[in-house]
Scaffold this motif. Structure first.
Motif, PDB file in Angstrom:
ATOM      1  N   ALA A  83       0.823  -1.215   0.000  1.00  0.00           N
ATOM      2  CA  ALA A  83       0.000   0.000   0.000  1.00  0.00           C
ATOM      3  C   ALA A  83       0.855   1.264   0.000  1.00  0.00           C
ATOM      4  N   THR A  84       0.354   2.275  -0.683  1.00  0.00           N
ATOM      5  CA  THR A  84       0.964   3.601  -0.707  1.00  0.00           C
ATOM      6  C   THR A  84      -0.098   4.604  -0.298  1.00  0.00           C
ATOM      7  N   VAL A  85       0.219   5.417   0.707  1.00  0.00           N
ATOM      8  CA  VAL A  85      -0.750   6.391   1.212  1.00  0.00           C
ATOM      9  C   VAL A  85      -0.466   7.754   0.587  1.00  0.00           C
ATOM     10  N   ARG A  86      -1.533   8.363   0.076  1.00  0.00           N
ATOM     11  CA  ARG A  86      -1.444   9.724  -0.469  1.00  0.00           C
ATOM     12  C   ARG A  86      -2.426  10.609   0.295  1.00  0.00           C
ATOM     13  N   VAL A  87      -1.912  11.687   0.867  1.00  0.00           N
ATOM     14  CA  VAL A  87      -2.778  12.657   1.533  1.00  0.00           C
ATOM     15  C   VAL A  87      -3.209  13.659   0.464  1.00  0.00           C
ATOM     16  N   LEU A  88      -4.502  13.756   0.254  1.00  0.00           N
ATOM     17  CA  LEU A  88      -5.025  14.657  -0.772  1.00  0.00           C
ATOM     18  C   LEU A  88      -5.353  16.017  -0.168  1.00  0.00           C
ATOM     19  N   VAL A  92     -10.491  19.243  -2.168  1.00  0.00           N
ATOM     20  CA  VAL A  92     -11.270  18.364  -3.044  1.00  0.00           C
ATOM     21  C   VAL A  92     -12.632  18.056  -2.434  1.00  0.00           C
ATOM     22  N   LEU A  93     -12.793  18.334  -1.141  1.00  0.00           N
ATOM     23  CA  LEU A  93     -14.078  18.125  -0.467  1.00  0.00           C
ATOM     24  C   LEU A  93     -15.004  19.287  -0.795  1.00  0.00           C
ATOM     25  N   VAL A  94     -15.788  19.144  -1.811  1.00  0.00           N
ATOM     26  CA  VAL A  94     -16.651  20.217  -2.289  1.00  0.00           C
ATOM     27  C   VAL A  94     -17.911  20.339  -1.438  1.00  0.00           C
ATOM     28  N   GLU A  95     -18.501  19.224  -1.044  1.00  0.00           N
ATOM     29  CA  GLU A  95     -19.736  19.243  -0.272  1.00  0.00           C
ATOM     30  C   GLU A  95     -19.580  18.412   1.002  1.00  0.00           C
ATOM     31  N   SER A  96     -18.669  18.789   1.850  1.00  0.00           N
ATOM     32  CA  SER A  96     -18.419  18.041   3.067  1.00  0.00           C
ATOM     33  C   SER A  96     -19.011  18.762   4.277  1.00  0.00           C
ATOM     34  N   LEU A 103      -7.676  10.921   2.361  1.00  0.00           N
ATOM     35  CA  LEU A 103      -6.534  10.072   2.054  1.00  0.00           C
ATOM     36  C   LEU A 103      -6.919   9.076   0.974  1.00  0.00           C
ATOM     37  N   ALA A 104      -5.987   8.781   0.107  1.00  0.00           N
ATOM     38  CA  ALA A 104      -6.145   7.719  -0.888  1.00  0.00           C
ATOM     39  C   ALA A 104      -5.038   6.710  -0.626  1.00  0.00           C
ATOM     40  N   VAL A 105      -5.422   5.499  -0.299  1.00  0.00           N
ATOM     41  CA  VAL A 105      -4.466   4.423  -0.061  1.00  0.00           C
ATOM     42  C   VAL A 105      -4.503   3.525  -1.287  1.00  0.00           C
ATOM     43  N   GLU A 106      -3.398   3.486  -2.019  1.00  0.00           N
ATOM     44  CA  GLU A 106      -3.333   2.727  -3.279  1.00  0.00           C
ATOM     45  C   GLU A 106      -2.745   1.344  -3.034  1.00  0.00           C
ATOM     46  N   PHE A 107      -3.396   0.339  -3.619  1.00  0.00           N
ATOM     47  CA  PHE A 107      -2.934  -1.045  -3.549  1.00  0.00           C
ATOM     48  C   PHE A 107      -2.656  -1.534  -4.973  1.00  0.00           C
ATOM     49  N   PRO A 108      -1.752  -2.493  -5.129  1.00  0.00           N
ATOM     50  CA  PRO A 108      -1.462  -3.019  -6.467  1.00  0.00           C
ATOM     51  C   PRO A 108      -2.668  -3.628  -7.170  1.00  0.00           C
ATOM     52  N   SER A 109      -3.640  -4.128  -6.389  1.00  0.00           N
ATOM     53  CA  SER A 109      -4.840  -4.701  -7.000  1.00  0.00           C
ATOM     54  C   SER A 109      -6.041  -4.480  -6.088  1.00  0.00           C
ATOM     55  N   TYR A 110      -7.209  -4.566  -6.677  1.00  0.00           N
ATOM     56  CA  TYR A 110      -8.457  -4.434  -5.931  1.00  0.00           C
ATOM     57  C   TYR A 110      -8.590  -5.560  -4.900  1.00  0.00           C
ATOM     58  N   GLU A 111      -8.158  -6.758  -5.270  1.00  0.00           N
ATOM     59  CA  GLU A 111      -8.232  -7.902  -4.370  1.00  0.00           C
ATOM     60  C   GLU A 111      -7.375  -7.670  -3.134  1.00  0.00           C
TER      61      GLU A 111
END
Length: 145
Positions: A83-88, A92-96, A103-111
């Motif tokens: 996993a790779t963590v990206r703080v956005l 980007v929160l338009v209606e929060s 945060l977006a945590v990226e994984f090599p695959s959906y599984e």
């Protein structure tokens, strides 16, 4: 169209299958970053792997000790699943209403993204994350590039 069919198709009918044929000319074992394709020697067809992501919307941290413990527990889990963590940017929160962190945590695959969430070690770590702040987590597949 499945990648297996795209490789066998003599006349490409879409940009994806044309890309499969183009990438197929490269050496075996190499990866195409754009479409996440891999041509292996064991399987004569392309295998498609789609990245997986956790998108986490969270409030401000209210319990720093719990957040630090979560971070300590998350490090080996994230490494195990690639996993790779990206703080956005919070803009980007338009209606929060309550979320202040994204945060977006990226994984090599959906599984792998799903497996990580179900991992008993993460279930334990998640308790600290939920104590540290309120958050919402969704698991998606695709490529955020």
């Amino acid at each position: 169209m499945l990648a297996k069919e795209a490789v066998q198709d003599e006349r490409p009918c879409c940009a994806f299958s044309r890309r499969v044929e183009f990438v197929q000319r490269q050496q075996r074992g190499k990866r195409c970053k754009r479409y996440h394709l891999e041509f292996t020697t064991a399987d004569p067809y392309w295998r498609i792997t789609v990245k997986g992501y956790w998108i986490i919307l969270g409030t401000d941290v209210t319990d720093q000790a719990a957040q630090q413990e979560y971070g300590r527990l998350w490090a080996p889990i994230g490494e195990k699943y690639g996993a790779t963590v990206r703080v956005l940017d919070p803009e980007v929160l338009v209606e929060s209403r309550s979320s202040r962190r994204v945060l977006a945590v990226e994984f090599p695959s959906y599984e792998q993204a799903k497996a990580c969430y179900k991992d008993p070690a993460y279930t334990h770590a998640k308790e600290f994350a939920l104590r540290a702040s309120q958050r919402e987590l969704i698991i998606i597949e695709g490529d955020l590039a």
